[in-house]
Design an enzyme around this catalytic site. Structure first.
Site, PDB file in Angstrom:
ATOM      1  N   LYS A 160       0.848  -1.193   0.000  1.00 31.21           N
ATOM      2  CA  LYS A 160       0.000   0.000   0.000  1.00 31.21           C
ATOM      3  C   LYS A 160       0.881   1.240   0.000  1.00 31.21           C
ATOM      4  CE  LYS A 160      -2.112   1.808   3.713  1.00 31.21           C
ATOM      5  NZ  LYS A 160      -1.938   3.303   3.681  1.00 31.21           N
TER       6      LYS A 160
ATOM      7  N   ASP B 247      -3.443   4.163  -2.172  1.00 34.27           N
ATOM      8  CA  ASP B 247      -4.429   4.607  -1.188  1.00 34.27           C
ATOM      9  C   ASP B 247      -4.380   6.121  -1.011  1.00 34.27           C
ATOM     10  OD1 ASP B 247      -6.369   4.461   0.806  1.00 34.27           O
ATOM     11  OD2 ASP B 247      -4.894   4.128   2.395  1.00 34.27           O
TER      12      ASP B 247
ATOM     13  N   LYS C 298      -7.290   8.004  -1.375  1.00 35.38           N
ATOM     14  CA  LYS C 298      -8.600   8.370  -0.808  1.00 35.38           C
ATOM     15  C   LYS C 298      -9.189   9.627  -1.445  1.00 35.38           C
ATOM     16  CE  LYS C 298      -7.651   6.387   3.792  1.00 35.38           C
ATOM     17  NZ  LYS C 298      -6.203   6.053   3.673  1.00 35.38           N
TER      18      LYS C 298
ATOM     19  N   ASP D 167     -13.930  14.485  -3.406  1.00 37.15           N
ATOM     20  CA  ASP D 167     -14.146  15.828  -3.941  1.00 37.15           C
ATOM     21  C   ASP D 167     -15.462  15.818  -4.706  1.00 37.15           C
ATOM     22  OD1 ASP D 167     -13.589  18.497  -5.063  1.00 37.15           O
ATOM     23  OD2 ASP D 167     -11.512  18.060  -4.505  1.00 37.15           O
TER      24      ASP D 167
ATOM     25  N   THR E 223     -10.389   3.687  10.406  1.00 32.78           N
ATOM     26  CA  THR E 223     -10.232   2.884  11.621  1.00 32.78           C
ATOM     27  C   THR E 223      -9.682   3.691  12.791  1.00 32.78           C
ATOM     28  OG1 THR E 223      -8.098   2.113  10.747  1.00 32.78           O
ATOM     29  CG2 THR E 223     -10.005   0.668  10.461  1.00 32.78           C
TER      30      THR E 223
ATOM     31  N   ARG F   6       2.916  -0.881  10.705  1.00 35.93           N
ATOM     32  CA  ARG F   6       3.987  -0.844  11.694  1.00 35.93           C
ATOM     33  C   ARG F   6       4.388  -2.183  12.304  1.00 35.93           C
ATOM     34  NH1 ARG F   6       1.270   4.468  14.205  1.00 35.93           N
ATOM     35  NH2 ARG F   6      -0.430   3.514  13.033  1.00 35.93           N
TER      36      ARG F   6
END
Length: 240
Positions: free
Chosen positions: A35, A62, A64, A67, A125, A216
């Site tokens: 990603k 990604d 996102k 608009d 999330t 992570r």
């Protein structure tokens, strides 16, 4: 048996191109899908995407997009020729989502390439029920995610990004062929960080998630390749 590598997406969460390349190279044998988000895409001027494509890796772009319909449509059109496997827009108005789904199909056909999956972000999330209430939403995170998933499917999107907390309800509402991308995945031994709705890899797969996004716990591990291999094994331990 589940192929764990086909279910695992590693999030490249660095703003340095050289560090991204080092991470990708260190995961060469362990990870096939990555990603690339806003942070790295902007910092590297898209070079990380090009590097991944050159190595034959799948790219989940990604960014996102969110608009007015025409701008979202134009943005989707602009990234089709990047060779990405999947890209994100926010679940917004029906017309905007329809236009994004349609332009992805038309532009891919024009270029003679496979159409990337277009998935809609339901509820981040990092957001809790209280966060949604603060911004005027009168539904909780699960209700909001399910409603937005149904809208995304009706608009012609290929799937959604959602928490594994509600993925089983979304699969029930939208079907098994509707792609569910679940971030906020944390092995039991990992720190939660800034995520508020987290689930373990095996729990997410058991609940019906199509693919998992892990950042992570892998990228900050002492040995990222070993960390990725352990998550793949956990995914493959799930009986289906």
């Amino acid at each position: 048996m589940i192929n764990g590598k086909e279910k695992l997406i590693v999030a490249i969460d660095t703003d340095e191109y050289e560090k991204a390349v080092d991470l990708i190279d260190s995961l060469e044998k362990s990870v096939d899908i990555y990603k690339v988000g806003l942070e790295n895409y902007l910092a590297s001027n898209g070079k990380t995407v090009d590097y991944l494509v050159s190595k034959g890796k799948k790219v989940f772009l990604d960014l996102k997009f969110h608009d007015i319909p025409n701008t979202m449509k134009s943005a989707v059109k602009a990234v089709i020729n990047k060779g990405v496997w999947m890209l994100t827009i926010h679940v917004s108005d029906m017309e905007g989502m329809k236009q994004c789904a349609q332009i992805a199909k038309e532009e891919s056909e024009r270029l003679g390439i496979k159409k990337p999956l277009v998935v809609g972000v339901t509820v981040l999330t990092s957001l809790s029920n209280e966060d949604l209430s603060d911004i005027g939403c009168n539904m909780n995170t699960e209700e909001t995610a399910i409603k937005r998933a149904k809208l995304a499917k009706a608009a012609g999107l290929d799937g959604v990004v959602c928490s594994a907390k509600e993925v089983d309800k979304i699969v029930e509402a939208c079907g098994n062929d509707f792609v569910t991308v679940c971030p906020g995945i944390r092995p039991k031994t990992a720190e939660v960080g800034d995520q508020k709705r987290v689930v373990t890899p095996s729990e997410a797969i058991e609940k019906g998630a199509s693919v998992l996004v892990v950042g992570r716990p892998i990228t900050k591990a002492e040995n990222p390749s070993i960390a990725a291999d352990e998550i793949v094994k956990e995914i493959e331990s799930v009986s289906v």
